[in-house]
Design an enzyme around this catalytic site. Structure first.
Site, PDB file in Angstrom:
ATOM      1  N   SER A 273       0.851  -1.195   0.000  1.00 22.60           N
ATOM      2  CA  SER A 273       0.000   0.000   0.000  1.00 22.60           C
ATOM      3  C   SER A 273       0.882   1.238   0.000  1.00 22.60           C
ATOM      4  CB  SER A 273      -0.922  -0.021   1.220  1.00 22.60           C
ATOM      5  OG  SER A 273      -0.195  -0.256   2.401  1.00 22.60           O
TER       6      SER A 273
ATOM      7  N   PHE B  28      11.767  14.628  11.139  1.00 19.43           N
ATOM      8  CA  PHE B  28      10.610  13.738  11.324  1.00 19.43           C
ATOM      9  C   PHE B  28      10.920  12.700  12.401  1.00 19.43           C
ATOM     10  CE2 PHE B  28       8.760  13.718   6.711  1.00 19.43           C
ATOM     11  CZ  PHE B  28       8.241  14.975   6.923  1.00 19.43           C
TER      12      PHE B  28
ATOM     13  N   HIS C  72      -7.260   8.105   6.668  1.00 17.36           N
ATOM     14  CA  HIS C  72      -6.882   8.033   8.074  1.00 17.36           C
ATOM     15  C   HIS C  72      -7.904   8.883   8.835  1.00 17.36           C
ATOM     16  CE1 HIS C  72      -2.324   7.150   7.302  1.00 17.36           C
ATOM     17  NE2 HIS C  72      -3.077   6.637   6.352  1.00 17.36           N
TER      18      HIS C  72
ATOM     19  N   THR D 187      -3.551  10.646   4.759  1.00 23.81           N
ATOM     20  CA  THR D 187      -3.458  11.072   6.153  1.00 23.81           C
ATOM     21  C   THR D 187      -4.511  12.125   6.499  1.00 23.81           C
ATOM     22  OG1 THR D 187      -1.826  12.771   5.662  1.00 23.81           O
ATOM     23  CG2 THR D 187      -0.983  10.591   6.251  1.00 23.81           C
ATOM     24  N   TYR D 188      -4.622  12.351   7.811  1.00 25.35           N
ATOM     25  CA  TYR D 188      -5.653  13.228   8.379  1.00 25.35           C
ATOM     26  C   TYR D 188      -4.908  14.175   9.310  1.00 25.35           C
ATOM     27  CZ  TYR D 188     -10.351  13.756  10.614  1.00 25.35           C
ATOM     28  OH  TYR D 188     -11.560  14.183  11.083  1.00 25.35           O
TER      29      TYR D 188
ATOM     30  N   GLU E 290       1.040   5.516   0.935  1.00 27.93           N
ATOM     31  CA  GLU E 290       0.412   6.584   1.735  1.00 27.93           C
ATOM     32  C   GLU E 290       0.669   7.959   1.130  1.00 27.93           C
ATOM     33  OE1 GLU E 290       0.673   6.236   6.048  1.00 27.93           O
ATOM     34  OE2 GLU E 290       1.211   8.365   6.155  1.00 27.93           O
TER      35      GLU E 290
ATOM     36  N   HIS F 201       4.094  -1.031   3.513  1.00 24.04           N
ATOM     37  CA  HIS F 201       3.300   0.197   3.345  1.00 24.04           C
ATOM     38  C   HIS F 201       4.310   1.324   3.136  1.00 24.04           C
ATOM     39  CE1 HIS F 201      -0.005   3.075   4.182  1.00 24.04           C
ATOM     40  NE2 HIS F 201       0.882   3.753   4.886  1.00 24.04           N
TER      41      HIS F 201
ATOM     42  N   GLY G  93      -3.839  10.167  17.033  1.00 22.26           N
ATOM     43  CA  GLY G  93      -3.368  11.484  16.602  1.00 22.26           C
ATOM     44  C   GLY G  93      -2.688  12.211  17.756  1.00 22.26           C
ATOM     45  N   ASP G  94      -2.250  13.417  17.493  1.00 22.42           N
ATOM     46  CA  ASP G  94      -1.602  14.270  18.509  1.00 22.42           C
ATOM     47  C   ASP G  94      -2.363  15.581  18.554  1.00 22.42           C
ATOM     48  OD1 ASP G  94       0.669  12.547  19.188  1.00 22.42           O
ATOM     49  OD2 ASP G  94       1.182  12.833  17.078  1.00 22.42           O
TER      50      ASP G  94
HETATM   51  P1  FAD Z   1      -2.453   4.960  20.576  1.00 16.33           P
HETATM   52  O1  FAD Z   1      -2.512   3.584  20.054  1.00 16.33           O
HETATM   53  O2  FAD Z   1      -3.626   5.437  21.379  1.00 16.33           O
HETATM   54  O3  FAD Z   1      -1.123   5.085  21.446  1.00 16.33           O
HETATM   55  C1  FAD Z   1      -0.671   6.356  21.894  1.00 16.33           C
HETATM   56  C2  FAD Z   1       0.112   6.188  23.181  1.00 16.33           C
HETATM   57  O4  FAD Z   1      -0.788   5.842  24.252  1.00 16.33           O
HETATM   58  C3  FAD Z   1       1.158   5.075  23.155  1.00 16.33           C
HETATM   59  O5  FAD Z   1       2.272   5.497  23.874  1.00 16.33           O
HETATM   60  C4  FAD Z   1       0.464   3.914  23.842  1.00 16.33           C
HETATM   61  O6  FAD Z   1       1.398   3.034  24.448  1.00 16.33           O
HETATM   62  C5  FAD Z   1      -0.383   4.650  24.885  1.00 16.33           C
HETATM   63  N1  FAD Z   1      -1.608   3.899  25.227  1.00 16.33           N
HETATM   64  C6  FAD Z   1      -2.453   3.307  24.374  1.00 16.33           C
HETATM   65  N2  FAD Z   1      -3.467   2.718  25.046  1.00 16.33           N
HETATM   66  C7  FAD Z   1      -3.261   2.981  26.373  1.00 16.33           C
HETATM   67  C8  FAD Z   1      -3.946   2.654  27.578  1.00 16.33           C
HETATM   68  N3  FAD Z   1      -5.080   1.936  27.549  1.00 16.33           N
HETATM   69  N4  FAD Z   1      -3.444   3.107  28.751  1.00 16.33           N
HETATM   70  C9  FAD Z   1      -2.294   3.869  28.788  1.00 16.33           C
HETATM   71  N5  FAD Z   1      -1.586   4.196  27.678  1.00 16.33           N
HETATM   72  C10 FAD Z   1      -2.064   3.765  26.485  1.00 16.33           C
HETATM   73  N6  FAD Z   1      -1.169  11.139  12.920  1.00 16.33           N
HETATM   74  C11 FAD Z   1      -2.082  11.996  12.419  1.00 16.33           C
HETATM   75  O7  FAD Z   1      -2.359  13.048  13.037  1.00 16.33           O
HETATM   76  N7  FAD Z   1      -2.676  11.793  11.211  1.00 16.33           N
HETATM   77  C12 FAD Z   1      -2.434  10.672  10.480  1.00 16.33           C
HETATM   78  O8  FAD Z   1      -2.989  10.513   9.397  1.00 16.33           O
HETATM   79  C13 FAD Z   1      -1.489   9.724  10.990  1.00 16.33           C
HETATM   80  N8  FAD Z   1      -1.225   8.577  10.327  1.00 16.33           N
HETATM   81  C14 FAD Z   1      -0.375   7.648  10.880  1.00 16.33           C
HETATM   82  C15 FAD Z   1      -0.190   6.427  10.221  1.00 16.33           C
HETATM   83  C16 FAD Z   1       0.646   5.456  10.764  1.00 16.33           C
HETATM   84  C17 FAD Z   1       0.819   4.145  10.035  1.00 16.33           C
HETATM   85  C18 FAD Z   1       1.337   5.715  11.977  1.00 16.33           C
HETATM   86  C19 FAD Z   1       2.280   4.694  12.538  1.00 16.33           C
HETATM   87  C20 FAD Z   1       1.151   6.922  12.643  1.00 16.33           C
HETATM   88  C21 FAD Z   1       0.279   7.890  12.113  1.00 16.33           C
HETATM   89  N9  FAD Z   1       0.021   9.098  12.774  1.00 16.33           N
HETATM   90  C22 FAD Z   1      -0.875   9.996  12.244  1.00 16.33           C
HETATM   91  C23 FAD Z   1       0.727   9.420  14.016  1.00 16.33           C
HETATM   92  C24 FAD Z   1      -0.088   9.016  15.273  1.00 16.33           C
HETATM   93  O9  FAD Z   1      -1.298   9.733  15.309  1.00 16.33           O
HETATM   94  C25 FAD Z   1       0.780   9.352  16.489  1.00 16.33           C
HETATM   95  O10 FAD Z   1       1.880   8.503  16.551  1.00 16.33           O
HETATM   96  C26 FAD Z   1       0.037   9.390  17.829  1.00 16.33           C
HETATM   97  O11 FAD Z   1       0.907   9.965  18.806  1.00 16.33           O
HETATM   98  C27 FAD Z   1      -0.378   8.031  18.362  1.00 16.33           C
HETATM   99  O12 FAD Z   1      -1.433   7.513  17.661  1.00 16.33           O
HETATM  100  P2  FAD Z   1      -1.862   5.978  17.871  1.00 16.33           P
HETATM  101  O13 FAD Z   1      -3.071   5.757  17.068  1.00 16.33           O
HETATM  102  O14 FAD Z   1      -0.726   5.090  17.685  1.00 16.33           O
HETATM  103  O15 FAD Z   1      -2.251   6.034  19.447  1.00 16.33           O
END
Ligand code: FAD
Length: 282
Positions: free
Chosen positions: A12, A212, A73, A45-46, A14, A262, A104-105
């Site tokens: 895939s 990055f 996303h 991405t979003y 991105e 990917h 997201g952040d």
């Molecule tokens: P999570 O899975 O929620 O994890 C975030 C943090 O919280 C981790 O440290 C995890 O260990 C911790 N955590 C999770 N669950 C718990 C729990 N139950 N209790 C305590 N701690 C917990 N960002 C964007 O803004 N837009 C995008 O389009 C985008 N695309 C991406 C695509 C990919 C393939 C990747 C790898 C990243 C992408 N990101 C994107 C970045 C991502 O949003 C950031 O890395 C963000 O900080 C974490 O998102 P996540 O979905 O991994 O979060």
């Protein structure tokens, strides 16, 4: 020609949603070029906090109009349930069935986390609202997410997200294949059973890659940094070395059974197409 083994793998590409009409034109050309490689899907991405919501949708629809599968996303931090319900409704109305669900952040200046804390909450929300309509991808971090305290805890958090209803995972990019293999082994030890597809970042602009990587916690191994530093402004050597490094990485991953790749294309087809040829995928 793809072999049977290749066909079973998931490849895939991105994109990020372009900001200008020229960017839209350029991306359409990139997408047409990469479509010839026969990817499973293109993802888009979003922006943090939903800042590219409309442009993500427009980009996804343009890909669909071209006859290709597209996966937007979606991120949840800083969003309300109602606003995400609306986004999901729009995607469904447009026949989108594949989504990449992220926490997201928080964008700088936004203080409230909104109604979701983790990506696992979003995955559970999507399943509760839309059942099995969407094939849900989630993010994985072989070198650990920067906010994770340790590897064991991180993999347990990943498991919560998978159990909430994820179908497949895409990793953050990395240049150390062992980190990926170790993460996959840890997942298997916990009984996590879904494809974990390595995210691959081709190396083009090295200083941009360093920025990055510092932000997202991906490690650039010292030998790569030092070799790149030695090239100075010689961008041809940087590109050639980067292609060698990333080809070897992909080759090792696929040979050891990674379920696909990917590619973070940065909206350019050149490096990805070259990697594709070098890997003998076409
Ligand atoms: P999570 O899975 O929620 O994890 C975030 C943090 O919280 C981790 O440290 C995890 O260990 C911790 N955590 C999770 N669950 C718990 C729990 N139950 N209790 C305590 N701690 C917990 N960002 C964007 O803004 N837009 C995008 O389009 C985008 N695309 C991406 C695509 C990919 C393939 C990747 C790898 C990243 C992408 N990101 C994107 C970045 C991502 O949003 C950031 O890395 C963000 O900080 C974490 O998102 P996540 O979905 O991994 O979060």
């Amino acid at each position: 020609m793809q072999t049977q083994k290749d066909k079973a793998r998931i490849f895939s590409f991105e994109f990020f949603p372009p900001k200008t009409p020229e960017g839209v034109e350029r991306l359409a050309a990139t997408q047409r070029q990469l479509a010839q490689l026969g990817p499973e899907f293109f993802s888009v991405t979003y922006g943090a906090g939903g800042t590219t919501r409309d442009r993500t949708l427009e980009t996804v629809l343009a890909i669909q109009r071209d006859g290709q599968a597209a996966a937007p996303h979606i991120s949840c931090i800083g969003s309300s349930r109602e606003s995400l319900r609306e986004v999901l409704r729009t995607y469904r109305e447009h026949g989108i069935r594949h989504i990449v669900a992220l926490r997201g952040d928080l964008p700088s200046g936004m203080m409230s986390a909104g109604e979701f804390r983790y990506a696992s909450d979003l995955v559970a929300f999507i399943r509760a609202e839309t059942g099995d309509h969407f094939f849900i991808e989630v993010a994985a971090y072989p070198e650990m997410h920067p906010q994770a305290r340790n590897a064991q805890e991180a993999v347990r958090h990943f498991q919560i997200k998978v159990d909430a209803g994820a179908d497949s995972a895409i990793t953050q990019y990395f240049y150390n294949a062992d980190a990926y293999f170790h993460f996959v082994d840890d997942c298997e030890a916990l009984g996590i059973d879904l494809p974990i597809v390595p995210g691959i970042m081709p190396i083009n602009n090295f200083s941009q890659l360093c920025r990055f990587s510092d932000a997202c916690g991906a490690e650039i191994p010292r030998w790569i940094r030092n070799t790149m530093a030695g090239f100075g402004d010689d961008s041809a050597s940087i590109k050639a070395f980067g292609l060698d490094v990333v080809t070897q990485l992909c080759d090792r991953l696929l040979s050891a059974g990674a379920p696909g790749l990917h590619f973070y294309t940065m909206n350019s087809a050149g490096l990805v197409s070259t990697l594709w040829q070098r890997l003998g995928l076409s």
